[in-house]
Design a protein around this motif. Structure first.
Motif, short mmCIF file in Angstrom:
data_model
loop_
_atom_site.label_atom_id
_atom_site.label_comp_id
_atom_site.label_asym_id
_atom_site.label_seq_id
_atom_site.Cartn_x
_atom_site.Cartn_y
_atom_site.Cartn_z
N LEU A 146 2.28 2.72 3.44
CA LEU A 146 1.50 2.55 4.66
C LEU A 146 2.07 1.38 5.44
O LEU A 146 2.27 0.30 4.88
CB LEU A 146 0.03 2.33 4.33
CG LEU A 146 -0.63 3.41 3.47
CD1 LEU A 146 -2.11 3.12 3.30
CD2 LEU A 146 -0.40 4.80 4.02
N ILE A 147 2.30 1.58 6.74
CA ILE A 147 2.92 0.54 7.56
C ILE A 147 2.10 0.22 8.81
O ILE A 147 2.53 -0.58 9.63
CB ILE A 147 4.36 0.92 7.95
CG1 ILE A 147 4.41 2.28 8.64
CG2 ILE A 147 5.27 0.89 6.72
CD1 ILE A 147 5.80 2.70 9.12
N GLY A 148 0.92 0.80 8.93
CA GLY A 148 0.05 0.53 10.07
C GLY A 148 -1.15 1.44 10.03
O GLY A 148 -1.29 2.26 9.12
N THR A 157 8.59 9.39 9.00
CA THR A 157 7.28 8.75 9.12
C THR A 157 6.24 9.82 9.38
O THR A 157 6.55 10.93 9.80
CB THR A 157 7.26 7.71 10.26
OG1 THR A 157 7.59 8.36 11.49
CG2 THR A 157 8.21 6.55 9.98
N MET A 158 4.98 9.46 9.13
CA MET A 158 3.88 10.41 9.29
C MET A 158 2.60 9.63 9.52
O MET A 158 2.57 8.41 9.36
CB MET A 158 3.76 11.27 8.04
CG MET A 158 3.38 10.48 6.80
SD MET A 158 3.93 11.21 5.26
CE MET A 158 5.69 10.99 5.36
N VAL A 159 1.54 10.35 9.86
CA VAL A 159 0.21 9.76 9.98
C VAL A 159 -0.69 10.47 8.99
O VAL A 159 -0.72 11.70 8.91
CB VAL A 159 -0.36 9.88 11.42
CG1 VAL A 159 -1.78 9.34 11.48
CG2 VAL A 159 0.54 9.13 12.40
N ILE A 160 -1.42 9.68 8.22
CA ILE A 160 -2.35 10.20 7.22
C ILE A 160 -3.75 9.92 7.73
O ILE A 160 -4.13 8.77 7.93
CB ILE A 160 -2.11 9.52 5.86
CG1 ILE A 160 -0.67 9.81 5.41
CG2 ILE A 160 -3.13 10.00 4.84
CD1 ILE A 160 -0.21 8.95 4.25
N PRO A 183 0.83 -1.21 0.00
CA PRO A 183 0.00 0.00 0.00
C PRO A 183 0.86 1.26 0.00
O PRO A 183 1.61 1.51 0.94
CB PRO A 183 -0.83 -0.13 1.28
CG PRO A 183 -0.05 -1.06 2.15
CD PRO A 183 0.73 -1.95 1.25
N VAL A 184 0.76 2.02 -1.09
CA VAL A 184 1.55 3.24 -1.26
C VAL A 184 0.62 4.37 -1.66
O VAL A 184 -0.29 4.19 -2.48
CB VAL A 184 2.65 3.05 -2.33
CG1 VAL A 184 3.39 4.36 -2.60
CG2 VAL A 184 3.64 1.97 -1.90
N VAL A 185 0.85 5.53 -1.07
CA VAL A 185 0.10 6.75 -1.41
C VAL A 185 1.09 7.83 -1.80
O VAL A 185 2.30 7.71 -1.57
CB VAL A 185 -0.78 7.23 -0.23
CG1 VAL A 185 -1.84 6.18 0.14
CG2 VAL A 185 0.07 7.59 0.98
N ALA A 186 0.54 8.92 -2.35
CA ALA A 186 1.35 10.10 -2.65
C ALA A 186 0.50 11.33 -2.40
O ALA A 186 -0.73 11.28 -2.48
CB ALA A 186 1.84 10.06 -4.09
N ARG A 235 -0.39 4.99 9.50
CA ARG A 235 1.01 5.38 9.72
C ARG A 235 1.74 5.06 8.42
O ARG A 235 1.50 4.02 7.81
CB ARG A 235 1.59 4.60 10.90
CG ARG A 235 2.98 5.01 11.25
CD ARG A 235 3.44 4.39 12.57
NE ARG A 235 4.84 4.70 12.77
CZ ARG A 235 5.83 3.83 12.60
NH1 ARG A 235 5.58 2.57 12.27
NH2 ARG A 235 7.09 4.21 12.77
N ALA A 236 2.61 5.95 8.01
CA ALA A 236 3.30 5.78 6.73
C ALA A 236 4.78 6.12 6.86
O ALA A 236 5.17 6.95 7.67
CB ALA A 236 2.65 6.66 5.66
N ARG A 237 5.58 5.45 6.02
CA ARG A 237 7.02 5.69 5.94
C ARG A 237 7.32 6.34 4.61
O ARG A 237 6.91 5.83 3.56
CB ARG A 237 7.77 4.37 6.07
CG ARG A 237 9.29 4.49 5.98
CD ARG A 237 9.96 3.13 6.12
NE ARG A 237 9.42 2.13 5.22
CZ ARG A 237 9.80 1.95 3.95
NH1 ARG A 237 10.73 2.72 3.43
NH2 ARG A 237 9.27 0.99 3.22
N LYS A 238 8.01 7.46 4.64
CA LYS A 238 8.34 8.19 3.42
C LYS A 238 9.24 7.33 2.53
O LYS A 238 10.25 6.81 2.99
CB LYS A 238 9.02 9.51 3.76
CG LYS A 238 9.33 10.38 2.56
CD LYS A 238 9.83 11.75 2.96
CE LYS A 238 11.09 11.64 3.78
NZ LYS A 238 11.64 12.91 4.21
N LEU A 239 8.85 7.19 1.27
CA LEU A 239 9.66 6.46 0.30
C LEU A 239 10.54 7.39 -0.51
O LEU A 239 11.66 7.02 -0.89
CB LEU A 239 8.75 5.68 -0.66
CG LEU A 239 7.95 4.54 -0.08
CD1 LEU A 239 7.03 3.94 -1.13
CD2 LEU A 239 8.88 3.47 0.48
N GLY A 240 10.02 8.55 -0.84
CA GLY A 240 10.80 9.48 -1.64
C GLY A 240 10.06 10.78 -1.87
O GLY A 240 8.86 10.88 -1.61
#
Length: 170
Positions: free
Chosen positions: A134-136, A66-69, A45-48, A115-120
């Protein structure tokens, strides 16, 4: 009409969902309302989303790993407005929040969050496009019912989408 003017006019009438992004790069929590969140991939699961360089939250969000969306419904309109207001402390207690065990700030009234981890980051003139995996998180059952009142942004205003959407067979 210039191409930039045509672009602004066209996207003014292109409805978009609303989300609030929160993070803490180590020097205090930040929050920002976006209407640019898109899904990129379901597995993984990836968002932008895009960040305007004019936002005071952009630089701290770009430093965070990391961030929360938070995906907002119409009942979360106050939070959307808070994240879109310049020059205010978005964590002063106006909206209830907590820190996740991993340290990110999360607004507790929002029923669907990840919860998300920045990819780029792709820098663009005056903005940046951020991709995150997305990691959680959680999506409460009531947040994904078709009858739920969605919050959308259209024509520079907030709107409630409350009618039940029926699928159209093609």
């Amino acid at each position: 009409m210039t191409l930039s003017d045509a672009f602004r006019e066209a996207f003014r009438y292109h409805p978009a969902g609303v989300a609030v992004i929160t993070a803490d790069p180590g020097d205090g929590p930040v929050a920002l309302t976006v209407s640019s969140l898109i899904s990129v991939s379901a597995a993984p699961p990836v968002v932008a989303f895009s960040l305007s360089s004019r936002s005071s939250s952009a630089e701290p969000l770009l430093r965070a790993e990391t961030m929360v969306i938070h995906l907002l419904r119409f009942q979360d309109l106050d939070l959307a407005q808070l994240g879109a207001t310049s020059g205010v402390d978005r964590f002063s207690g106006v909206a209830p929040w907590e820190r996740l065990q991993s340290g990110e700030p999360r607004y507790t009234g929002v029923t669907t969050w990840f919860r998300a981890r920045k990819l780029g980051v792709l820098p663009v003139e005056g903005a940046a496009l951020v991709a995150a995996e997305l990691i959680g998180g959680e999506a409460a059952a009531g947040a994904i019912e078709p009858e739920a009142e969605s919050l959308i942004y259209l024509d520079r205003r907030w709107h409630r989408l409350r009618e039940k959407l029926d699928g159209v067979a093609g």
